[in-house]
Design a protein around this motif. Sequence first.
Motif, PDB file in Angstrom:
ATOM      1  N   SER A   1       0.824  -1.212   0.000  1.00 61.09           N
ATOM      2  CA  SER A   1       0.000   0.000   0.000  1.00 61.09           C
ATOM      3  C   SER A   1       0.858   1.263   0.000  1.00 61.09           C
ATOM      4  N   ASN A   2       2.172   1.104   0.235  1.00 64.84           N
ATOM      5  CA  ASN A   2       3.080   2.240   0.082  1.00 64.84           C
ATOM      6  C   ASN A   2       3.145   2.693  -1.373  1.00 64.84           C
ATOM      7  N   LEU A   3       2.885   1.758  -2.300  1.00 64.86           N
ATOM      8  CA  LEU A   3       2.903   2.084  -3.724  1.00 64.86           C
ATOM      9  C   LEU A   3       1.557   2.639  -4.176  1.00 64.86           C
ATOM     10  N   ASN A   4       0.487   2.025  -3.676  1.00 64.86           N
ATOM     11  CA  ASN A   4      -0.863   2.437  -4.057  1.00 64.86           C
ATOM     12  C   ASN A   4      -1.831   1.920  -2.999  1.00 64.86           C
ATOM     13  N   LEU A   5      -2.722   2.787  -2.540  1.00 69.19           N
ATOM     14  CA  LEU A   5      -3.648   2.377  -1.480  1.00 69.19           C
ATOM     15  C   LEU A   5      -4.604   1.275  -1.922  1.00 69.19           C
ATOM     16  N   ASN A   6      -4.748   1.060  -3.223  1.00 70.17           N
ATOM     17  CA  ASN A   6      -5.616  -0.009  -3.695  1.00 70.17           C
ATOM     18  C   ASN A   6      -5.099  -1.395  -3.302  1.00 70.17           C
ATOM     19  N   TRP A   7      -3.820  -1.474  -2.923  1.00 69.81           N
ATOM     20  CA  TRP A   7      -3.290  -2.753  -2.438  1.00 69.81           C
ATOM     21  C   TRP A   7      -3.936  -3.153  -1.109  1.00 69.81           C
ATOM     22  N   LEU A   8      -4.638  -2.225  -0.478  1.00 74.96           N
ATOM     23  CA  LEU A   8      -5.359  -2.573   0.750  1.00 74.96           C
ATOM     24  C   LEU A   8      -6.453  -3.602   0.473  1.00 74.96           C
ATOM     25  N   TRP A   9      -6.915  -3.682  -0.794  1.00 68.06           N
ATOM     26  CA  TRP A   9      -7.871  -4.741  -1.145  1.00 68.06           C
ATOM     27  C   TRP A   9      -7.231  -6.107  -0.932  1.00 68.06           C
ATOM     28  N   LEU A  10      -5.937  -6.216  -1.247  1.00 65.29           N
ATOM     29  CA  LEU A  10      -5.233  -7.484  -1.038  1.00 65.29           C
ATOM     30  C   LEU A  10      -5.164  -7.800   0.455  1.00 65.29           C
ATOM     31  N   ALA A  11      -4.889  -6.780   1.283  1.00 63.78           N
ATOM     32  CA  ALA A  11      -4.848  -6.991   2.731  1.00 63.78           C
ATOM     33  C   ALA A  11      -6.210  -7.456   3.240  1.00 63.78           C
ATOM     34  N   SER A  12      -7.287  -6.850   2.724  1.00 62.77           N
ATOM     35  CA  SER A  12      -8.635  -7.246   3.141  1.00 62.77           C
ATOM     36  C   SER A  12      -8.932  -8.686   2.725  1.00 62.77           C
ATOM     37  N   PHE A  13      -8.511  -9.060   1.528  1.00 64.45           N
ATOM     38  CA  PHE A  13      -8.671 -10.440   1.079  1.00 64.45           C
ATOM     39  C   PHE A  13      -7.899 -11.389   1.998  1.00 64.45           C
ATOM     40  N   GLY A  14      -6.725 -10.953   2.430  1.00 68.32           N
ATOM     41  CA  GLY A  14      -5.923 -11.767   3.343  1.00 68.32           C
ATOM     42  C   GLY A  14      -6.637 -12.015   4.659  1.00 68.32           C
ATOM     43  N   PHE A  15      -7.373 -11.013   5.149  1.00 73.34           N
ATOM     44  CA  PHE A  15      -8.142 -11.208   6.383  1.00 73.34           C
ATOM     45  C   PHE A  15      -9.203 -12.296   6.207  1.00 73.34           C
ATOM     46  N   VAL A  16      -9.826 -12.336   5.024  1.00 69.63           N
ATOM     47  CA  VAL A  16     -10.837 -13.366   4.753  1.00 69.63           C
ATOM     48  C   VAL A  16     -10.181 -14.748   4.713  1.00 69.63           C
ATOM     49  N   VAL A  17      -9.036 -14.844   4.039  1.00 72.21           N
ATOM     50  CA  VAL A  17      -8.312 -16.116   3.968  1.00 72.21           C
ATOM     51  C   VAL A  17      -7.876 -16.554   5.361  1.00 72.21           C
ATOM     52  N   ASN A  18      -7.375 -15.607   6.152  1.00 71.76           N
ATOM     53  CA  ASN A  18      -6.943 -15.917   7.517  1.00 71.76           C
ATOM     54  C   ASN A  18      -8.112 -16.395   8.365  1.00 71.76           C
ATOM     55  N   TRP A  19      -9.264 -15.734   8.232  1.00 67.31           N
ATOM     56  CA  TRP A  19     -10.461 -16.162   8.969  1.00 67.31           C
ATOM     57  C   TRP A  19     -10.855 -17.583   8.582  1.00 67.31           C
ATOM     58  N   PHE A  20     -10.846 -17.872   7.286  1.00 67.22           N
ATOM     59  CA  PHE A  20     -11.256 -19.189   6.804  1.00 67.22           C
ATOM     60  C   PHE A  20     -10.390 -20.282   7.418  1.00 67.22           C
ATOM     61  N   GLY A  21      -9.086 -20.108   7.354  1.00 66.16           N
ATOM     62  CA  GLY A  21      -8.191 -21.139   7.876  1.00 66.16           C
ATOM     63  C   GLY A  21      -8.163 -21.195   9.390  1.00 66.16           C
ATOM     64  N   ASP A  22      -8.065 -20.021  10.022  1.00 66.68           N
ATOM     65  CA  ASP A  22      -7.921 -19.973  11.478  1.00 66.68           C
ATOM     66  C   ASP A  22      -9.198 -20.401  12.196  1.00 66.68           C
ATOM     67  N   SER A  23     -10.343 -20.074  11.635  1.00 65.80           N
ATOM     68  CA  SER A  23     -11.612 -20.396  12.291  1.00 65.80           C
ATOM     69  C   SER A  23     -12.073 -21.819  12.005  1.00 65.80           C
ATOM     70  N   LEU A  24     -11.652 -22.371  10.874  1.00 67.12           N
ATOM     71  CA  LEU A  24     -12.162 -23.678  10.466  1.00 67.12           C
ATOM     72  C   LEU A  24     -11.282 -24.851  10.888  1.00 67.12           C
ATOM     73  N   ASP A  25     -10.015 -24.595  11.232  1.00 72.24           N
ATOM     74  CA  ASP A  25      -9.137 -25.736  11.526  1.00 72.24           C
ATOM     75  C   ASP A  25      -9.647 -26.549  12.717  1.00 72.24           C
ATOM     76  N   GLY A  26      -9.980 -25.864  13.810  1.00 72.21           N
ATOM     77  CA  GLY A  26     -10.530 -26.560  14.968  1.00 72.21           C
ATOM     78  C   GLY A  26     -11.960 -27.012  14.733  1.00 72.21           C
ATOM     79  N   GLY A  27     -12.744 -26.191  14.011  1.00 72.02           N
ATOM     80  CA  GLY A  27     -14.131 -26.538  13.729  1.00 72.02           C
ATOM     81  C   GLY A  27     -14.246 -27.804  12.902  1.00 72.02           C
ATOM     82  N   LEU A  28     -13.344 -27.967  11.938  1.00 73.45           N
ATOM     83  CA  LEU A  28     -13.359 -29.179  11.113  1.00 73.45           C
ATOM     84  C   LEU A  28     -13.111 -30.415  11.962  1.00 73.45           C
TER      85      LEU A  28
END
Length: 240
Positions: A61-88
């Motif tokens: 995001s130092n290059l362009n603030l639109n890279w924050l979309w990638l960070a937001s996507f990363g939060f979704v990926v992190n939620w999916f893995g972190d929340s589902l590992d024990g749940g599975l």
Amino acid sequence: MKKSQEEIKQAKRIQTSILNPYEKKALVWLAERLPAWVTSDMLTFVGFLGAAIVATGYALSNLNLNWLWLASFGFVVNWFGDSLDGGLARVRNTQRKTYGFFIDHNVDVINECIMFAGVGTSPLVNMTFMAGVLVAYLALSVYVYIDCYLKGEHRLTYGGLGPTEFRILAILVNTAFIYIPALSRWKTHISLFHNEFDFGILDGIAVVVAFILFFFYLVSFIKDISYFKRIDPPKPFDKD
């Protein structure tokens, strides 16, 4: 006071976040539909991958603030893995409680360090303040693990907020900074402990979050002092 391994394994999960009733149903729904070859360890790695994506997005995001979309996507990926590992594991009744506790919480610490460091490299917030938030988070985490061992309680939320709510708030903040660039440009120059730096909106948010986390830590610590005094009272001193 030392608990047996069996008592430690059976620590009660305390999850009282705002979204918990809906999230729990969604996680069970997802876990029941995952292919048989997907394992909890794979999902733990997915959570780690999400943390790395978060950090990369904030750094870029130092290059362009639109890279924050990638960070937001990363939060979704992190939620999916972190929340589902024990749940599975719970849905499939394949829990490995000692191994799972060890892996899950160590990886959580790694993930948080990666994500907070990533946010600190962005143009939105000073690394010093993000380090303060990380210290507060780790202090509260240590307290949770101590309580898990001594009280058999594994508290996952404070003040009605848990990891999922914080991820959503981070995504909302990212979106606001993307669509309102003036938010990232607003800075005021301050001097603190003989250090000069610019202080922005997210710096203020980071300071507030750090104080809130330390507040929860101190209130929980003070509250539990009387509990542990009661179950482990002082022993009389016999001079003979």
